[in-house]
Motif scaffolding. Structure first.
Motif, short mmCIF file in Angstrom:
data_model
loop_
_atom_site.label_atom_id
_atom_site.label_comp_id
_atom_site.label_asym_id
_atom_site.label_seq_id
_atom_site.Cartn_x
_atom_site.Cartn_y
_atom_site.Cartn_z
N LYS A 136 0.84 -1.20 0.00
CA LYS A 136 0.00 0.00 0.00
C LYS A 136 0.87 1.25 0.00
N PHE A 137 1.89 1.28 0.87
CA PHE A 137 2.74 2.46 0.93
C PHE A 137 3.73 2.50 -0.23
N ALA A 138 4.08 1.33 -0.77
CA ALA A 138 4.91 1.30 -1.97
C ALA A 138 4.19 2.01 -3.11
N ASP A 139 2.88 1.78 -3.21
CA ASP A 139 2.08 2.47 -4.22
C ASP A 139 2.07 3.98 -3.97
N CYS A 140 2.00 4.35 -2.69
CA CYS A 140 2.06 5.79 -2.34
C CYS A 140 3.39 6.38 -2.76
N TYR A 141 4.48 5.69 -2.45
CA TYR A 141 5.81 6.15 -2.86
C TYR A 141 5.83 6.42 -4.36
N PHE A 142 5.33 5.44 -5.11
CA PHE A 142 5.39 5.52 -6.57
C PHE A 142 4.60 6.71 -7.10
N GLU A 143 3.39 6.90 -6.59
CA GLU A 143 2.55 8.00 -7.06
C GLU A 143 3.18 9.35 -6.73
N ILE A 144 3.67 9.50 -5.50
CA ILE A 144 4.25 10.79 -5.08
C ILE A 144 5.50 11.11 -5.90
N CYS A 145 6.25 10.08 -6.26
CA CYS A 145 7.54 10.29 -6.92
C CYS A 145 7.48 10.27 -8.45
N THR A 146 6.33 9.90 -9.02
CA THR A 146 6.28 9.78 -10.48
C THR A 146 5.10 10.48 -11.15
N SER A 147 4.00 10.63 -10.45
CA SER A 147 2.78 11.09 -11.12
C SER A 147 2.81 12.60 -11.39
N ASP A 148 2.07 13.00 -12.41
CA ASP A 148 1.94 14.42 -12.73
C ASP A 148 1.23 15.18 -11.61
N GLN A 149 0.43 14.47 -10.82
CA GLN A 149 -0.30 15.10 -9.72
C GLN A 149 0.65 15.78 -8.74
N PHE A 150 1.85 15.21 -8.58
CA PHE A 150 2.80 15.76 -7.62
C PHE A 150 4.02 16.40 -8.28
N LYS A 151 3.91 16.64 -9.57
CA LYS A 151 5.04 17.18 -10.32
C LYS A 151 5.51 18.53 -9.79
N ASN A 152 4.57 19.32 -9.30
CA ASN A 152 4.91 20.65 -8.80
C ASN A 152 4.62 20.81 -7.30
#
Length: 320
Positions: A239-255
């Motif tokens: 679950k947290f691995a998925d969080c890591y991935f989203e925070i570090c790769t997705s456009d949602q967190f790009k800025n």
């Protein structure tokens, strides 16, 4: 292409770090497992390569509590790679029930591992992060920081170099809480310091992930029983691995930078000064507020200056 993206994950041979290494490898990233125990890590590395068919999973030795090991790791990484896209500070020390222990640099082991080592490592790798077109740093904090109720309380920094190591009142629980609070404050300050370099710096509040039998065996008997009970309510590491991935790769967190995020990848906000009981309970049992102490600029500056002094970091320059 993801194959051109390079990610470092500390503590990648177990728990959330291992799950994250699987996640990034499966998505085609070049993964550097930064681990202390090479025997265990080689086995995990083989498992990941076999399961994902991604042969760009490398293993480099790192004891994040040792400044010399951090320096050697960064030197070796720079020899092998031309840039760094993502740096995930996942490794932590939290062996509750242990007595006061010092690192190789004569620093209290919890702070050396959870706070000062990551601080030094980020500075040593800043030039490689600047070569990325989307560099991101993620700190793994803990929901234990929610126990920092008193806004007037200060992190105890007078016993970080063995000054009172024989004290019977030493609490590794308190030291762990303080080290993770310090890491959150460094996240906020580092985001400001690294902003001109285009590096985004965030933290995630871990509220517990299922621990393996091997991890449980590291606890003292009394604490082991508590950990086993907690395990019944914890989410799987994935679950947290998925969080890591989203925070570090997705456009949602790009800025997005200088934020503390929860297990739903929502931004957590500071509570108010002199919060009433209702707000304090919301902070303690919810996942949308963090203690106002962490938002205090003076507190952030003190931890930044202490970290700079101990690691010999001067601005972005590493003093020999």
């Amino acid at each position: 292409m993801n194959s051109e993206k390079v990610v470092i994950i500390t503590g990648a041979n177990s728990g959330i770090g291992k799950a994250a290494a699987f996640k990034f490898a499966k998505q085609g990233f070049t993964v550097i497992m930064a681990c202390r125990n090479m025997e265990i890590s080689r086995r995990v590395q083989g498992e990941i390569i076999k399961a994902t068919q991604n042969h760009r999973v490398n293993l480099l030795k790192l004891d994040v509590s040792s400044f010399e090991s951090v320096r050697q790791f960064c030197l070796e990484f720079k020899k092998q790679y031309e840039k760094l896209d993502i740096l995930i500070h996942n490794a932590a020390y939290a062996n509750h029930g242990e007595k006061y222990r010092l690192s190789a640099d004569q620093i209290e082991l919890t702070f050396a591992t959870n706070t000062f080592g990551p601080f030094l490592m980020s500075h040593l790798l800043i030039d490689w992060l600047k070569k990325s077109d989307d560099p991101r740093i993620l700190h793994a904090s803990s929901n234990i920081v929610k126990h920092f109720f008193d806004p007037k309380k200060e992190i105890e920094v007078t016993n970080l170099r063995g000054e009172d190591k024989e004290s019977k009142t030493f609490s590794l629980y308190n030291m762990y809480r303080n080290s993770k609070m310090a890491l959150v404050m460094l996240t906020f300050k580092m985001a400001e310091e690294f902003a001109n370099d285009g590096i985004k710096v965030n933290a995630i509040q871990i509220n517990g992930a299922t621990m393996s039998k091997e991890t449980l065996q590291k606890f003292k008997p009394g604490w082991r029983m508590i950990a086993r009970i907690q395990n019944l309510f914890f989410a799987p590491p994935e679950k947290f691995a998925d969080c890591y991935f989203e925070i570090c790769t997705s456009d949602q967190f790009k800025n997005v930078t200088g934020k503390l995020l929860n297990d739903k990848n929502q931004i957590i906000n500071p509570t108010v000064a002199n919060a009433n009981v209702k707000t304090q309970m919301k902070q303690l049992f919810g996942s949308t507020l963090y203690p106002v102490y962490a938002d205090n600029k003076d507190n952030q500056n003190k931890i930044w200056e202490l970290s700079s002094e101990i690691t010999k970091v001067n601005g972005h320059t590493i003093i020999p």
